[in-house]
Scaffold this active site. Structure first.
Site, mmCIF file in Angstrom:
data_model
loop_
_atom_site.group_PDB
_atom_site.id
_atom_site.type_symbol
_atom_site.label_atom_id
_atom_site.label_comp_id
_atom_site.label_asym_id
_atom_site.label_seq_id
_atom_site.Cartn_x
_atom_site.Cartn_y
_atom_site.Cartn_z
ATOM 1 N N TYR A 81 7.088 -11.524 -5.708
ATOM 2 C CA TYR A 81 6.127 -10.640 -6.100
ATOM 3 C C TYR A 81 5.590 -10.883 -7.755
ATOM 4 C CZ TYR A 81 6.114 -7.295 -2.130
ATOM 5 O OH TYR A 81 5.960 -6.211 -1.110
ATOM 6 N N ASP A 114 -2.588 -4.470 -6.070
ATOM 7 C CA ASP A 114 -3.057 -5.160 -7.046
ATOM 8 C C ASP A 114 -3.894 -4.447 -8.640
ATOM 9 O OD1 ASP A 114 -6.161 -4.686 -6.211
ATOM 10 O OD2 ASP A 114 -5.948 -6.229 -5.172
ATOM 11 N N HIS A 129 -0.079 1.914 -0.452
ATOM 12 C CA HIS A 129 0.553 1.572 -0.888
ATOM 13 C C HIS A 129 2.050 0.651 -1.484
ATOM 14 C CE1 HIS A 129 -0.681 -0.414 4.322
ATOM 15 N NE2 HIS A 129 -0.549 1.174 4.118
ATOM 16 N N CYS A 158 16.822 -1.626 -14.299
ATOM 17 C CA CYS A 158 16.086 -0.862 -15.090
ATOM 18 C C CYS A 158 17.456 0.296 -16.584
ATOM 19 C CB CYS A 158 17.026 0.720 -13.958
ATOM 20 S SG CYS A 158 16.383 2.203 -14.433
ATOM 21 N N CYS A 160 19.661 2.240 -16.525
ATOM 22 C CA CYS A 160 20.381 3.193 -15.920
ATOM 23 C C CYS A 160 21.724 1.353 -15.224
ATOM 24 C CB CYS A 160 20.914 3.596 -15.207
ATOM 25 S SG CYS A 160 20.600 3.176 -13.803
ATOM 26 N N THR A 198 -10.702 -5.052 5.607
ATOM 27 C CA THR A 198 -9.238 -4.787 5.976
ATOM 28 C C THR A 198 -9.561 -5.136 7.429
ATOM 29 O OG1 THR A 198 -7.164 -3.001 6.832
ATOM 30 C CG2 THR A 198 -9.609 -1.784 6.899
ATOM 31 N N ASN A 223 -17.039 -6.911 6.776
ATOM 32 C CA ASN A 223 -15.835 -7.309 7.255
ATOM 33 C C ASN A 223 -16.025 -8.462 7.256
ATOM 34 O OD1 ASN A 223 -13.168 -8.974 8.140
ATOM 35 N ND2 ASN A 223 -11.964 -6.669 7.823
ATOM 36 N N GLU A 225 -15.229 -10.448 9.672
ATOM 37 C CA GLU A 225 -15.570 -11.301 11.457
ATOM 38 C C GLU A 225 -15.652 -9.654 11.346
ATOM 39 O OE1 GLU A 225 -12.325 -13.647 10.782
ATOM 40 O OE2 GLU A 225 -10.728 -11.967 11.177
HETATM 41 C C1 BJW Z 1 -12.920 -10.351 3.651
HETATM 42 C C2 BJW Z 1 -13.557 -10.613 2.444
HETATM 43 C C3 BJW Z 1 -14.096 -10.715 1.911
HETATM 44 C C4 BJW Z 1 -11.743 -11.761 3.693
HETATM 45 N N1 BJW Z 1 -15.335 -9.686 2.375
HETATM 46 N N2 BJW Z 1 -13.401 -9.101 3.954
HETATM 47 C C5 BJW Z 1 1.657 2.262 15.006
HETATM 48 C C6 BJW Z 1 1.233 1.515 15.657
HETATM 49 C C7 BJW Z 1 2.030 0.233 15.845
HETATM 50 C C8 BJW Z 1 3.167 0.001 14.518
HETATM 51 C C9 BJW Z 1 3.103 1.168 13.982
HETATM 52 C C10 BJW Z 1 2.394 2.181 13.854
HETATM 53 N N3 BJW Z 1 3.228 3.233 13.319
HETATM 54 C C11 BJW Z 1 3.595 2.683 12.173
HETATM 55 C C12 BJW Z 1 3.842 1.122 12.560
HETATM 56 C C13 BJW Z 1 4.936 0.382 11.452
HETATM 57 C C14 BJW Z 1 4.187 -0.273 11.116
HETATM 58 C C15 BJW Z 1 2.918 -1.121 11.171
HETATM 59 O O1 BJW Z 1 1.838 -0.694 10.726
HETATM 60 N N4 BJW Z 1 2.991 -2.294 12.014
HETATM 61 C C16 BJW Z 1 2.055 -3.033 12.557
HETATM 62 C C17 BJW Z 1 1.853 -4.444 12.047
HETATM 63 C C18 BJW Z 1 2.466 -3.278 13.945
HETATM 64 N N5 BJW Z 1 3.751 0.534 9.148
HETATM 65 C C19 BJW Z 1 4.878 0.772 8.491
HETATM 66 O O2 BJW Z 1 6.148 0.469 8.854
HETATM 67 C C20 BJW Z 1 3.977 1.627 8.190
HETATM 68 N N6 BJW Z 1 5.319 2.644 7.453
HETATM 69 C C21 BJW Z 1 4.999 3.585 8.243
HETATM 70 O O3 BJW Z 1 4.662 4.184 9.294
HETATM 71 O O4 BJW Z 1 5.741 5.184 8.179
HETATM 72 C C22 BJW Z 1 6.458 6.205 9.458
HETATM 73 C C23 BJW Z 1 7.551 5.492 9.430
HETATM 74 C C24 BJW Z 1 8.409 5.018 9.184
HETATM 75 C C25 BJW Z 1 10.227 4.444 9.607
HETATM 76 C C26 BJW Z 1 9.828 3.779 10.392
HETATM 77 C C27 BJW Z 1 8.843 4.156 10.689
HETATM 78 C C28 BJW Z 1 7.835 4.829 10.796
HETATM 79 C C29 BJW Z 1 4.210 0.979 6.061
HETATM 80 C C30 BJW Z 1 3.020 -0.217 6.238
HETATM 81 C C31 BJW Z 1 3.636 -0.750 4.909
HETATM 82 C C32 BJW Z 1 2.632 -2.227 4.849
HETATM 83 N N7 BJW Z 1 2.240 -2.435 3.206
HETATM 84 C C33 BJW Z 1 2.432 -3.621 3.215
HETATM 85 C C34 BJW Z 1 2.760 -4.659 2.205
HETATM 86 C C35 BJW Z 1 2.472 -4.049 0.683
HETATM 87 C C36 BJW Z 1 3.151 -4.853 -0.561
HETATM 88 C C37 BJW Z 1 2.915 -5.788 -0.751
HETATM 89 O O5 BJW Z 1 1.077 -6.295 -1.013
HETATM 90 O O6 BJW Z 1 3.308 -6.782 -0.974
HETATM 91 O O7 BJW Z 1 0.992 -3.576 2.871
HETATM 92 S S1 BJW Z 1 2.080 -5.073 4.721
HETATM 93 C C38 BJW Z 1 0.728 -5.655 3.806
HETATM 94 O O8 BJW Z 1 -0.885 -5.237 5.289
HETATM 95 C C39 BJW Z 1 0.650 -4.833 3.077
HETATM 96 C C40 BJW Z 1 -1.363 -3.949 2.956
HETATM 97 O O9 BJW Z 1 -1.872 -2.992 2.175
HETATM 98 C C41 BJW Z 1 -1.402 -4.359 4.380
HETATM 99 C C42 BJW Z 1 -2.800 -3.978 5.535
HETATM 100 O O10 BJW Z 1 -3.483 -5.732 5.672
HETATM 101 P P1 BJW Z 1 -4.973 -5.941 4.955
HETATM 102 O O11 BJW Z 1 -5.241 -5.195 3.652
HETATM 103 O O12 BJW Z 1 -5.650 -5.129 6.410
HETATM 104 O O13 BJW Z 1 -5.258 -7.109 5.033
HETATM 105 P P2 BJW Z 1 -4.822 -8.437 6.096
HETATM 106 O O14 BJW Z 1 -5.288 -9.540 5.230
HETATM 107 O O15 BJW Z 1 -4.515 -8.175 7.084
HETATM 108 O O16 BJW Z 1 -6.492 -8.404 6.037
HETATM 109 C C43 BJW Z 1 -7.955 -9.056 5.785
HETATM 110 C C44 BJW Z 1 -9.479 -8.959 5.987
HETATM 111 O O17 BJW Z 1 -10.048 -9.054 5.147
HETATM 112 C C45 BJW Z 1 -9.688 -9.547 7.446
HETATM 113 O O18 BJW Z 1 -10.203 -8.238 8.351
HETATM 114 C C46 BJW Z 1 -10.971 -10.276 6.717
HETATM 115 O O19 BJW Z 1 -11.319 -10.779 7.404
HETATM 116 C C47 BJW Z 1 -11.525 -9.131 5.855
HETATM 117 N N8 BJW Z 1 -12.176 -10.406 4.491
HETATM 118 N N9 BJW Z 1 -12.556 -11.705 3.475
HETATM 119 C C48 BJW Z 1 -14.941 -8.466 3.824
HETATM 120 N N10 BJW Z 1 -14.647 -11.704 1.144
HETATM 121 ZN ZN ZN Z 2 17.745 3.534 -12.640
#
Ligand code: BJW
Ligand code: ZN
Length: 249
Positions: A81, A114, A129, A158, A160, A198, A223, A225
């Site tokens: 991070y 970010d 997120h 912190c 604390c 995304t 996107n 793609e």
């Molecule tokens: C361009 C470009 C350009 C490039 N122009 N385009 C339902 C089904 C299956 C699984 C689940 C479900 N519900 C929940 C889940 C589990 C899980 C999940 O989704 N898993 C899947 C991977 C299968 N979800 C969770 O755990 C979530 N919580 C939850 O559901 O809580 C309820 C719960 C509680 C307890 C138990 C069970 C459920 C939380 C998800 C948290 C995600 N966190 C992250 C990290 C954040 C912190 C950090 O930054 O470090 O968030 S993971 C990471 O992925 C980050 C992003 O926000 C997130 C999405 O990624 P994003 O933004 O789509 O990026 P990429 O890299 O994947 O894609 C980039 C895109 O840009 C590509 O398509 C490129 O083509 C494009 N691109 N250049 C236009 N110039």
């Molecule tokens: Zn504290």
């Protein structure tokens, strides 16, 4: 005209027609929401999560963005991070962020941590997120914003005495209830949803595209793609968001 040149001309015309169609929908709409992901910040130099350059050392983001990884090795997770904080601090918003910031009708719901939408001037951004600039105490729960790079000490502490964690949402963690509820409410009442940069791989965020469609919105994807969401949207605009968004809004 040669075959290759003709194909290229056809593709260009197809994109221009699609942009014209998207503009017609946007002009007629009063409520527009943009759901953004890592791709919108790629042209600012912020790495995306999935794809070839989405790796840090030998770790995949999926292995570090979890509460288990943090419990096992907080030092390693914090190093990642801290590295990302320094990288982002050196980046500036791009034409995509700026186009959304200038567009009064749109509310931004972002998966990005970010802070670039706010730096571009977008108001009331919903960061579903969390934020990489927020630190949350693992003992007392106190939250604060800290823009320092690099952080010292690492892991930060912190008042604390408890260890702090990044104020982001990891896999398996629930999204903050108020922020999520407001995002769902906005998307349900949107007339157009822009889904920008995304992969649509992470839920519940990706489900917002479906929510919007069911509620009657036109859904436009921007996107490089096709993605997991492409079959669910009304229009896919393939290209860099920094080039397409300024033509749209
Ligand atoms: C361009 C470009 C350009 C490039 N122009 N385009 C339902 C089904 C299956 C699984 C689940 C479900 N519900 C929940 C889940 C589990 C899980 C999940 O989704 N898993 C899947 C991977 C299968 N979800 C969770 O755990 C979530 N919580 C939850 O559901 O809580 C309820 C719960 C509680 C307890 C138990 C069970 C459920 C939380 C998800 C948290 C995600 N966190 C992250 C990290 C954040 C912190 C950090 O930054 O470090 O968030 S993971 C990471 O992925 C980050 C992003 O926000 C997130 C999405 O990624 P994003 O933004 O789509 O990026 P990429 O890299 O994947 O894609 C980039 C895109 O840009 C590509 O398509 C490129 O083509 C494009 N691109 N250049 C236009 N110039
Ligand atoms: Zn504290």
């Amino acid at each position: 005209m040669e075959r290759g040149a003709r194909d290229l001309a056809d593709e260009r015309e197809r994109v221009l027609n699609a942009i014209a169609e998207a503009r017609r929908w946007l002009v007629g709409a009063r409520r527009v929401v943009a759901l953004t992901g890592a791709g919108i910040s790629a042209e600012s130099g912020v790495p995306t999560f999935r794809g070839p350059q989405g790796l840090w050392r030998e770790f995949k983001p999926e292995e570090l963005a979890t509460p288990e990884a943090f419990a096992q090795n907080p030092g390693l997770v914090w190093e990642w991070y801290d590295w990302r904080r320094a990288l982002i601090a050196g980046c500036v918003p791009n034409a995509g962020h700026l186009a959304l910031a200038r567009y009064e009708k749109v509310r931004v719901v972002t998966q990005n941590v970010d802070g670039l939408h706010a730096r571009a001037g977008s108001a009331e951004v919903l960061e579903i997120h969390g934020s990489i600039w927020r630190l949350v105490c693992t003992e007392c729960g106190a939250a604060r914003e800290d823009l320092t790079v690099p952080l010292k000490p690492l892991p930060p502490r912190c008042g604390c005495g408890g260890m702090e964690r990044p104020g982001v949402v990891w896999f398996g963690e629930a999204l903050r209830r108020g922020v999520w509820a407001e995002s769902e409410r906005l998307v349900r009442s949107a007339e157009v949803l822009l889904v920008v940069g995304t992969s649509g791989a992470v839920y519940p965020a990706a489900g917002l595209a479906h929510t919007a469609r069911v509620a009657g919105a036109k859904v436009i994807e921007i996107n490089l793609e096709r993605t997991a969401l492409s079959r669910e949207v009304d229009l896919s605009l393939l290209g860099p968001s920094g080039e397409i968004l300024p033509q749209l809004v």
